[in-house]
Every structure is written in C-alpha cells, then in structure tokens.
Design a protein around this motif. Structure first.
Motif, PDB file in Angstrom:
ATOM      1  N   VAL A 171      65.600 -51.760 -40.763  1.00  0.00           N
ATOM      2  CA  VAL A 171      65.088 -53.052 -40.480  1.00  0.00           C
ATOM      3  C   VAL A 171      63.664 -53.164 -39.913  1.00  0.00           C
ATOM      4  O   VAL A 171      62.943 -53.927 -40.220  1.00  0.00           O
ATOM      5  CB  VAL A 171      65.872 -53.823 -39.227  1.00  0.00           C
ATOM      6  CG1 VAL A 171      65.532 -54.950 -38.891  1.00  0.00           C
ATOM      7  CG2 VAL A 171      67.351 -54.113 -39.503  1.00  0.00           C
ATOM      8  N   SER A 172      63.216 -51.959 -39.344  1.00  0.00           N
ATOM      9  CA  SER A 172      61.829 -51.827 -38.802  1.00  0.00           C
ATOM     10  C   SER A 172      60.807 -51.455 -39.789  1.00  0.00           C
ATOM     11  O   SER A 172      59.537 -51.991 -39.810  1.00  0.00           O
ATOM     12  CB  SER A 172      61.802 -50.648 -37.876  1.00  0.00           C
ATOM     13  OG  SER A 172      62.693 -50.857 -36.778  1.00  0.00           O
ATOM     14  N   VAL A 173      61.212 -51.089 -40.996  1.00  0.00           N
ATOM     15  CA  VAL A 173      60.220 -50.642 -42.068  1.00  0.00           C
ATOM     16  C   VAL A 173      59.400 -51.683 -42.762  1.00  0.00           C
ATOM     17  O   VAL A 173      58.259 -51.841 -42.633  1.00  0.00           O
ATOM     18  CB  VAL A 173      60.813 -49.993 -43.040  1.00  0.00           C
ATOM     19  CG1 VAL A 173      59.964 -49.694 -44.454  1.00  0.00           C
ATOM     20  CG2 VAL A 173      61.260 -48.679 -42.569  1.00  0.00           C
ATOM     21  N   PRO A 174      60.168 -52.880 -42.872  1.00  0.00           N
ATOM     22  CA  PRO A 174      59.248 -54.012 -43.510  1.00  0.00           C
ATOM     23  C   PRO A 174      58.847 -54.845 -42.517  1.00  0.00           C
ATOM     24  O   PRO A 174      57.580 -55.602 -42.783  1.00  0.00           O
ATOM     25  CB  PRO A 174      60.488 -54.832 -44.058  1.00  0.00           C
ATOM     26  CG  PRO A 174      61.714 -54.607 -43.607  1.00  0.00           C
ATOM     27  CD  PRO A 174      61.462 -53.189 -43.206  1.00  0.00           C
ATOM     28  N   TRP A 179      58.946 -53.920 -31.047  1.00  0.00           N
ATOM     29  CA  TRP A 179      59.840 -53.759 -30.195  1.00  0.00           C
ATOM     30  C   TRP A 179      61.201 -53.306 -31.097  1.00  0.00           C
ATOM     31  O   TRP A 179      62.115 -52.818 -30.491  1.00  0.00           O
ATOM     32  CB  TRP A 179      60.300 -55.108 -29.721  1.00  0.00           C
ATOM     33  CG  TRP A 179      60.720 -56.240 -30.815  1.00  0.00           C
ATOM     34  CD1 TRP A 179      59.737 -57.137 -31.375  1.00  0.00           C
ATOM     35  CD2 TRP A 179      61.721 -56.605 -31.492  1.00  0.00           C
ATOM     36  NE1 TRP A 179      60.334 -57.921 -32.635  1.00  0.00           N
ATOM     37  CE2 TRP A 179      61.747 -57.653 -32.441  1.00  0.00           C
ATOM     38  CE3 TRP A 179      63.112 -55.975 -31.186  1.00  0.00           C
ATOM     39  CZ2 TRP A 179      62.873 -58.166 -33.255  1.00  0.00           C
ATOM     40  CZ3 TRP A 179      64.145 -56.592 -31.827  1.00  0.00           C
ATOM     41  CH2 TRP A 179      63.903 -57.493 -32.951  1.00  0.00           C
ATOM     42  N   ARG A 180      60.880 -53.522 -32.382  1.00  0.00           N
ATOM     43  CA  ARG A 180      62.064 -52.793 -33.131  1.00  0.00           C
ATOM     44  C   ARG A 180      62.046 -51.382 -33.513  1.00  0.00           C
ATOM     45  O   ARG A 180      63.149 -50.786 -33.223  1.00  0.00           O
ATOM     46  CB  ARG A 180      61.840 -53.306 -34.786  1.00  0.00           C
ATOM     47  CG  ARG A 180      62.168 -54.897 -34.823  1.00  0.00           C
ATOM     48  CD  ARG A 180      62.135 -55.196 -36.307  1.00  0.00           C
ATOM     49  NE  ARG A 180      62.019 -56.592 -36.536  1.00  0.00           N
ATOM     50  CZ  ARG A 180      63.305 -57.195 -36.557  1.00  0.00           C
ATOM     51  NH1 ARG A 180      64.320 -56.610 -36.823  1.00  0.00           N
ATOM     52  NH2 ARG A 180      63.432 -58.433 -36.972  1.00  0.00           N
ATOM     53  N   TRP A 181      60.884 -50.779 -33.235  1.00  0.00           N
ATOM     54  CA  TRP A 181      60.776 -49.283 -33.315  1.00  0.00           C
ATOM     55  C   TRP A 181      61.041 -49.016 -31.777  1.00  0.00           C
ATOM     56  O   TRP A 181      61.772 -47.711 -31.726  1.00  0.00           O
ATOM     57  CB  TRP A 181      59.107 -48.837 -33.436  1.00  0.00           C
ATOM     58  CG  TRP A 181      58.737 -49.077 -34.840  1.00  0.00           C
ATOM     59  CD1 TRP A 181      58.020 -49.924 -35.393  1.00  0.00           C
ATOM     60  CD2 TRP A 181      59.131 -48.249 -35.985  1.00  0.00           C
ATOM     61  NE1 TRP A 181      58.008 -49.760 -36.899  1.00  0.00           N
ATOM     62  CE2 TRP A 181      58.741 -48.727 -37.290  1.00  0.00           C
ATOM     63  CE3 TRP A 181      60.041 -47.070 -35.992  1.00  0.00           C
ATOM     64  CZ2 TRP A 181      59.116 -48.120 -38.379  1.00  0.00           C
ATOM     65  CZ3 TRP A 181      60.299 -46.524 -37.294  1.00  0.00           C
ATOM     66  CH2 TRP A 181      59.855 -47.057 -38.359  1.00  0.00           C
ATOM     67  N   ARG A 213      58.093 -43.379 -49.625  1.00  0.00           N
ATOM     68  CA  ARG A 213      56.569 -43.655 -49.656  1.00  0.00           C
ATOM     69  C   ARG A 213      56.307 -45.046 -48.889  1.00  0.00           C
ATOM     70  O   ARG A 213      55.420 -45.859 -49.573  1.00  0.00           O
ATOM     71  CB  ARG A 213      56.025 -43.555 -51.155  1.00  0.00           C
ATOM     72  CG  ARG A 213      56.344 -42.243 -51.935  1.00  0.00           C
ATOM     73  CD  ARG A 213      55.962 -42.419 -53.311  1.00  0.00           C
ATOM     74  NE  ARG A 213      55.772 -41.292 -54.074  1.00  0.00           N
ATOM     75  CZ  ARG A 213      55.640 -40.977 -55.140  1.00  0.00           C
ATOM     76  NH1 ARG A 213      55.226 -41.943 -56.071  1.00  0.00           N
ATOM     77  NH2 ARG A 213      55.765 -39.611 -55.893  1.00  0.00           N
ATOM     78  N   VAL A 214      56.626 -45.032 -47.843  1.00  0.00           N
ATOM     79  CA  VAL A 214      56.401 -46.077 -47.063  1.00  0.00           C
ATOM     80  C   VAL A 214      54.907 -46.064 -46.514  1.00  0.00           C
ATOM     81  O   VAL A 214      54.249 -45.278 -46.689  1.00  0.00           O
ATOM     82  CB  VAL A 214      57.259 -46.175 -45.722  1.00  0.00           C
ATOM     83  CG1 VAL A 214      58.759 -46.311 -46.080  1.00  0.00           C
ATOM     84  CG2 VAL A 214      56.813 -45.078 -44.736  1.00  0.00           C
ATOM     85  N   PRO A 215      54.359 -47.443 -46.324  1.00  0.00           N
ATOM     86  CA  PRO A 215      53.123 -47.681 -45.976  1.00  0.00           C
ATOM     87  C   PRO A 215      52.662 -46.466 -44.790  1.00  0.00           C
ATOM     88  O   PRO A 215      53.491 -46.207 -43.809  1.00  0.00           O
ATOM     89  CB  PRO A 215      52.776 -48.861 -45.538  1.00  0.00           C
ATOM     90  CG  PRO A 215      53.951 -49.466 -46.299  1.00  0.00           C
ATOM     91  CD  PRO A 215      55.072 -48.860 -46.455  1.00  0.00           C
ATOM     92  N   GLY A 278      63.872 -51.608 -52.838  1.00  0.00           N
ATOM     93  CA  GLY A 278      63.218 -52.069 -51.709  1.00  0.00           C
ATOM     94  C   GLY A 278      62.530 -51.272 -51.134  1.00  0.00           C
ATOM     95  O   GLY A 278      62.091 -49.974 -51.641  1.00  0.00           O
ATOM     96  N   PRO A 279      61.800 -51.330 -49.786  1.00  0.00           N
ATOM     97  CA  PRO A 279      61.424 -50.460 -48.886  1.00  0.00           C
ATOM     98  C   PRO A 279      62.078 -49.226 -48.695  1.00  0.00           C
ATOM     99  O   PRO A 279      61.321 -48.267 -48.939  1.00  0.00           O
ATOM    100  CB  PRO A 279      60.839 -50.962 -47.665  1.00  0.00           C
ATOM    101  CG  PRO A 279      61.233 -52.664 -48.014  1.00  0.00           C
ATOM    102  CD  PRO A 279      62.096 -52.679 -49.120  1.00  0.00           C
ATOM    103  N   VAL A 280      63.256 -49.166 -48.717  1.00  0.00           N
ATOM    104  CA  VAL A 280      64.086 -47.943 -48.481  1.00  0.00           C
ATOM    105  C   VAL A 280      65.405 -48.177 -49.298  1.00  0.00           C
ATOM    106  O   VAL A 280      66.185 -49.094 -49.320  1.00  0.00           O
ATOM    107  CB  VAL A 280      64.627 -47.906 -47.248  1.00  0.00           C
ATOM    108  CG1 VAL A 280      65.491 -46.647 -47.069  1.00  0.00           C
ATOM    109  CG2 VAL A 280      63.491 -47.597 -46.139  1.00  0.00           C
TER     110      VAL A 280
END
Length: 506
Positions: A171-174, A179-181, A213-215, A278-280
């Motif tokens: 959930v934190s990636v996008p 606070w999510r981290w 390869r996340v930002p 998706g991102p992951v």
C-alpha cells in the motif's frame, strides 16, 4: 507545430504515471476478509486440545507466562530472551482469561486468522477479488499453518505481523505517505521482537522493491524504515547471541524437504502470468517471501546450524498468494469448470490425512502430558526422581501433581526461585550421595538426547550403573521413564502393579 503534434514528444519525456487499479467493491473485499478468517478459526478450533496434551515448547510458554513479569525478565537474562516479549504478552492474556490449555492456544488461532485475512487482501490488491479469496482460503489449509495455528508459541503471531507488514508495504509504494511507512516499520519491528528471524522477511521485501524498479524516493523510504527496524532489533540480537547454547540441539536442517517442495511449487506457479501489472507484481512479491528467508537461514547454518522450518513460517504467505493467483489464472483459461472442481476435490482429499494427524499428540516431537503421567504411574510415594539430563526437568514441570510425592534428587533450587527454566542442581558428589539414600529411583530421559559430559550427569549415570539395576521402562512420545532399584534391595513383589517388567510399555 500543433499541440497534437507536440503531445507524443511530451509523453516520452515524462515518467509514466503509476497504473491504478479499479477499487474492488466493498462486498468483495468483505468476503475476501471474512471467508479466510472464518475458515482459519474453524480449522483452528477443530481438535485444538489434542486430547488435552501439550508438548515441550508449549510447556515452557505455559510455565514462564504464569510467572510474574519481574520473574520473566530475570529468567530472560539467562535463557529464552528471544521469546521474552511473547511470554510477556501471554502473561497478560493468562491474567485476563485464565491460564488453561485453550487460553494457551487460542491467541495463535486468532493470529493466524488475522494472517489469513491479510493474505486475502494482498491477493485482492495484486490479482483481483477471486485470486484474493482463493489465496486467503488456501492459506489456512496449508499443513504448516494448521500446525502452528494450534500451538502456544510465537510463530503464528509473527506470521500475522509479517503478513500485515507486507500489506502495508504494498500500500505504501504508490501512496508514499510517511505515516504508511511508519506503520510498516512498526509492524515489522514488532514481528522481529517476537522472533528475530522475522528480519529475513525484511530482506525479501527489499528484493521485491529492487526487482519492481520502484521510484528512487520509494526505495529511499524503505531503506530508512528498514534501517530503523534493524536498529530497534539490534540490542535484542546482541544480548540473545550470548544464549546461543539454547539452539545447540539443532545439528542439521529440521524439516528442510517441506520448504524445498514449497519453494519449487511456488516458483512453478510464478511462471504463469499471474495478477495484473502495477507498482508491485504478485509473483515479484511472493517468490522472495517463499525462497529468501529459508535460503538465508540455510546459508547461516553453514556456520552454525539454525535452520528450523517454523522459524520462517511466514514463507507460507508467499505460497498461498502464488497458489491462489495460479488457480485464478487456471480458472480463467479453462472453458469448463469441471476440471477445476475435480482438482479442488482431489487436493482437499489429499489434505485430510495430514490434517487429522496434526491434531493427535503424536504429531509433536514429545508429549509432556504423557511423560508426566508415566512418572506418576511408575513412581511410588517416597521414590527418588532423576532427570537425565537436568535441563529436561521442564518435561514434567507443567503438571507438578505428577511428581508431587517423589523427591527430586539433584535439585538444589527450583526453577521459579532461581529464575531459570530447569532449576539449579546440586554438585556432582552431593547428587551421588543422595541417590544412595534411595532404594528406588524413577529416571526420565528425553528421546534422542545426547549424553552430556557435565560432571553432574556423569555422576548420575555412573551411580545408577554401579549401584542400581533397571527394573522396567515405559516409552512415551519424546521420552522414556525407567525405574531403577538398588541391587541389595529385596525384589519387588510380582503384584507390585504397573512397575513389573511384564507391565512395562514398549
């Protein structure tokens, strides 16, 4: 140049936006959460008492969680520091709900149920509602999950925390909100404090982000969070390293084939196009969780044997996700659902024998209830009691009534007052002298235990060999209970009861 002509050029110079998934309708999400949770609770309650038996590790939990918090802390300075937080949690639960067998195991059932819901939500987010539901339902059916959902140890709680930390990561990636981290890091740290090897899941998460390869800002946020988790765990890791003798019983990988099969099946499932991009991606998240923790533990075991399958129980999160997504893919490819139904019924039928076996006392490496009962049956009031070795005193400590009328010949200070697991024993010479004061001794040996070279243990065995003879042995799951009589003592009468050789259980 027109705006229409300039459009593609601009699009090529700007990073593509992160794909967004259509939010699943709330009824689907509710089903994905509730159905796995309900199935896990049902399976967890089925046969949870195991015929009112308990095994050695659970016995340790039972004993320590009944001590005062100060006693738990003082004991942890000598032994079991890695489980001190879990014993503290169970102490609070025992204080609220009583210290019975059900209270010992129900927290694990509930924790595994929460983990199943988390697996379902992970599958939903990464591969859709049907894949999420299937993954959540597969998870509680896995034999390892069924086993540790019914044990009074920390592994189910660790599995639940790693599951939800993984969900927080996805959930934190996008969103990238701090606070999510913070939620991700706090959950991972709590899992690591319950059991240090949960930190291996942190490595799997890092590999997932790198492969995805996340930002760069996301990778930086994860790195800072991971560093915080490691820093929080470091004091416990350093202090507990001095208690490494606790795992001296591990002389090789414990139940390694099970993990190897799981890894092979997981990688095979990942070869199919699972989930949505998706991102992951689901396979990029699940495969490292299945493979890396066990692999890293095996590599460490080349220096010091540490591999035990339950230490990386959370690897089952990955295999459940992969199996659920693969079944969803298989269902979409098949025009007829008949093959899918036949396969599902065959798998469920294959799971019945191990599920039944896991709910028997014989499914664990020992049965302290049976050991205590054998001591009570073979001993007579006033007999001597001897543990070979002394650390196996924990095998009967959960039920003091079993040894109430026997005299512990080697004990100098009991476990509670000495803030230890097995108490403090007398010097070797004093143990031998006390043994010679008794005509009958009931000796408890753990099955498969190596004979220690400690002077106290040598005094016990040499005195038994020189002055006593074996009269009868009862074999139970995890130990054998032997009655010794002095050579000069009159032979026991034939009607002495269960102690006669003819009545000894083989």
């Amino acid at each position: 140049m027109s705006v229409a002509e300039r459009g593609p050029t601009v699009a090529r110079t700007v990073s593509p936006p992160v794909p967004t998934r259509r939010q699943s309708p709330s009824p689907a999400k509710a089903v994905v959460v509730i159905a796995p949770l309900s199935l896990t609770v049902a399976l967890g309650l089925w046969g949870i008492r195991r015929k009112n038996t308990m095994w050695g590790d659970e016995s340790v939990t039972y004993q320590l969680a009944h001590r005062d918090l100060s006693q738990i802390w003082l004991t942890a300075q000598h032994v079991d520091l890695v489980h001190a937080l879990y014993y503290t949690v169970m102490h609070g639960i025992f204080g609220l709900f009583g210290g019975g067998l059900l209270t010992l195991r129900l927290p694990s059932v509930l924790a595994m149920s929460v983990a199943a819901s988390g697996v379902g939500l992970l599958g939903l987010r990464l591969a859709g509602p049907r894949a999420g539901l299937l993954a959540g339902l597969v998870f509680p059916l896995l034999p390892q999950v069924q086993k540790y959902a019914q044990e009074g140890r920390s592994y189910a709680m660790v599995c639940a925390l790693v599951t939800w930390a993984t969900y927080a990561l996805v959930v934190s990636v996008p969103h990238r909100a701090r606070w999510r981290w913070a939620g991700y890091g706090s959950t991972m740290l709590l899992a690591c404090l319950l059991h240090e090897f949960a930190v291996l899941a942190l490595v799997a998460h890092g590999v997932t982000l790198v492969v995805s390869r996340v930002p760069r800002p996301v990778l930086k946020a994860w790195s800072v969070t991971a560093a915080g988790v490691v820093a929080g765990l470091l004091p416990l890791a350093i202090r507990s390293a001095g208690q490494s003798g606790q795992v001296s019983w591990i002389d090789g990988p414990v139940r390694l084939p099970d993990l190897l099969v799981m890894a092979v099946v997981g990688v095979a499932c990942a070869l199919a196009p699972l989930g949505v991009r998706g991102p992951v991606r689901l396979s990029v998240l699940a495969v490292p969780i299945v493979v890396l923790p066990g692999l890293l533990l095996l590599i460490v075991s080349l220096v010091k044997p540490l591999f035990v399958d339950r230490y990386v129980l959370y690897s089952n999160i990955g295999i459940a996700l992969l199996l659920g997504a693969w079944m969803d893919y298989f269902h979409r490819r098949q025009r007829s659902s008949r093959i899918a139904w036949i396969t599902a019924v065959a798998v469920l039928a294959a799971l019945v024998p191990p599920s039944l076996s896991l709910r028997t006392p014989q499914s664990r490496s020992d049965d302290v209830t049976a050991i205590g009962a054998a001591v009570r049956k073979e001993g007579r009031p006033g007999d001597g009691l001897l543990y070979l070795s002394g650390r196996h005193r924990i095998l009967t400590a959960a039920s003091p009534e079993d040894t109430r009328f026997l005299t512990d010949l080697a004990l100098a200070q009991d476990p509670v007052s000495s803030n230890t697991l097995a108490g403090v024993e007398l010097p070797a010479r004093d143990i031998a002298a006390r043994m010679l004061e008794f005509d009958r001794i009931v000796a408890v040996r753990a099955a498969g235990a190596h004979s220690p070279t400690d002077p106290r243990e040598e005094a016990k065995t040499s005195t038994l060999r020189r002055y006593f003879r074996e009269y009868g042995t009862t074999h139970v799951n995890g130990a054998r209970v032997t009655v010794y009589v002095r050579d000069h003592a009159p032979s026991p009468r034939a009607d002495a009861g269960s102690n006669s050789p003819e009545r000894a259980v083989g």
